[in-house]
Write an enzyme that holds these catalytic residues in place. Structure first.
Site, PDB file in Angstrom:
ATOM      1  N   ASP A 170       0.839  -1.197   0.000  1.00 60.26           N
ATOM      2  CA  ASP A 170       0.000   0.000   0.000  1.00 60.26           C
ATOM      3  C   ASP A 170       0.878   1.253   0.000  1.00 60.26           C
ATOM      4  O   ASP A 170       1.624   1.506   0.948  1.00 60.26           O
ATOM      5  CB  ASP A 170      -0.907  -0.006   1.235  1.00 60.26           C
ATOM      6  CG  ASP A 170      -2.044   0.983   1.133  1.00 60.26           C
ATOM      7  OD1 ASP A 170      -1.822   2.100   0.640  1.00 60.26           O
ATOM      8  OD2 ASP A 170      -3.168   0.626   1.559  1.00 60.26           O
ATOM      9  N   HIS A 201      -2.690  -0.291  -2.761  1.00 56.00           N
ATOM     10  CA  HIS A 201      -3.893   0.339  -2.238  1.00 56.00           C
ATOM     11  C   HIS A 201      -5.047   0.202  -3.237  1.00 56.00           C
ATOM     12  O   HIS A 201      -4.856   0.281  -4.437  1.00 56.00           O
ATOM     13  CB  HIS A 201      -3.610   1.819  -1.988  1.00 56.00           C
ATOM     14  CG  HIS A 201      -4.684   2.551  -1.276  1.00 56.00           C
ATOM     15  ND1 HIS A 201      -4.869   2.460   0.084  1.00 56.00           N
ATOM     16  CD2 HIS A 201      -5.649   3.397  -1.733  1.00 56.00           C
ATOM     17  CE1 HIS A 201      -5.890   3.221   0.449  1.00 56.00           C
ATOM     18  NE2 HIS A 201      -6.382   3.794  -0.638  1.00 56.00           N
TER      19      HIS A 201
END
Length: 232
Positions: A170, A201
């Site tokens: 992420d 993400h």
């Protein structure tokens, strides 16, 4: 697919929520918490998918105090710039209060069985974790929540069931932050956390820049079972 109007508990106004209903009731309700892009086509699609799973889906407009009915995508830099500006100006504490009002409204909807939970993405993933700490939601699901490391101490003692989906790569959540969150929730039997290897993400945003079909399918399967356990 309809809309409802919800009054803010602080008396400052009212906001809309997109509602999708299942074929059969009574059913539990799921408050779908937006990303930084507002009540976007992606959020409406998720709310529809929640209804397909047999729950009442309710997606409130949390940016209403800044700009009502924001609906952006992740396709252009201009939309990203606007989304981050909204995020910077957004009062998260007031957002949680709006979510509590939405949760109460969802429980009152015709056909609701009285149980209601939350599911959030990105900013909404953080807010779903906050709802596990600060509200009476029956369950909560956090997809790639941001800025959760600051809640580590509270998450350690979260009383309401919380399912967390964490993207290993992420770009908005460094490894150190992930580690702090995982260390905090590991001893808590009310929290279940999963890390998805090699994804970025928003891996579960259909058509998004970092969509990953395998990780999304696994995460969404876990979510479906979790919601059925607590809300059916």
């Amino acid at each position: 697919m309809t809309e409802i109007t919800i009054k803010a508990t602080d008396g400052s106004g009212e906001f809309f929520a997109y509602v999708a209903r299942p074929k059969a009731t009574p059913a539990g309700a799921v408050v779908v918490i937006q990303e930084i892009f507002g009540v976007s086509p992606a959020m409406r699609a998720i709310t529809d998918a929640i209804a397909d799973q047999g729950f009442i889906g309710v997606c409130p407009d949390l940016f209403w105090r800044l700009e009502p009915r924001v609906s952006l995508t992740d396709k252009t830099q201009a939309e990203w710039d606007k989304a981050f500006a909204l995020l910077k100006a957004f009062d998260q504490d007031r957002g949680v209060e709006d979510l509590k009002a939405t949760l109460a409204a969802a429980r009152r909807l015709e056909g609701c069985n009285g149980r209601a939970g939350t599911i959030g993405f990105c900013l909404g993933g953080r807010l779903a974790a906050l709802m596990a700490i600060r509200s009476d939601a029956d369950c909560n699901v956090s997809y790639y929540g941001v800025m959760l490391e600051g809640l580590a101490g509270e998450l350690r003692h979260a009383a309401n069931p919380l399912l967390m989906h964490i993207a290993e790569n992420d770009k908005f959540v460094p490894k150190e932050a992930q580690g702090a969150v995982l260390a905090a929730v590991m001893p808590n039997p009310r929290v279940e956390a999963h890390v998805y290897p090699g994804v970025d993400h928003a891996f579960a945003r259909v058509g998004g820049q970092h969509w990953d079909g395998r990780a999304a399918a696994i995460a969404n399967g876990r979510t479906a079972a979790f919601l059925a356990r607590w809300l059916a």
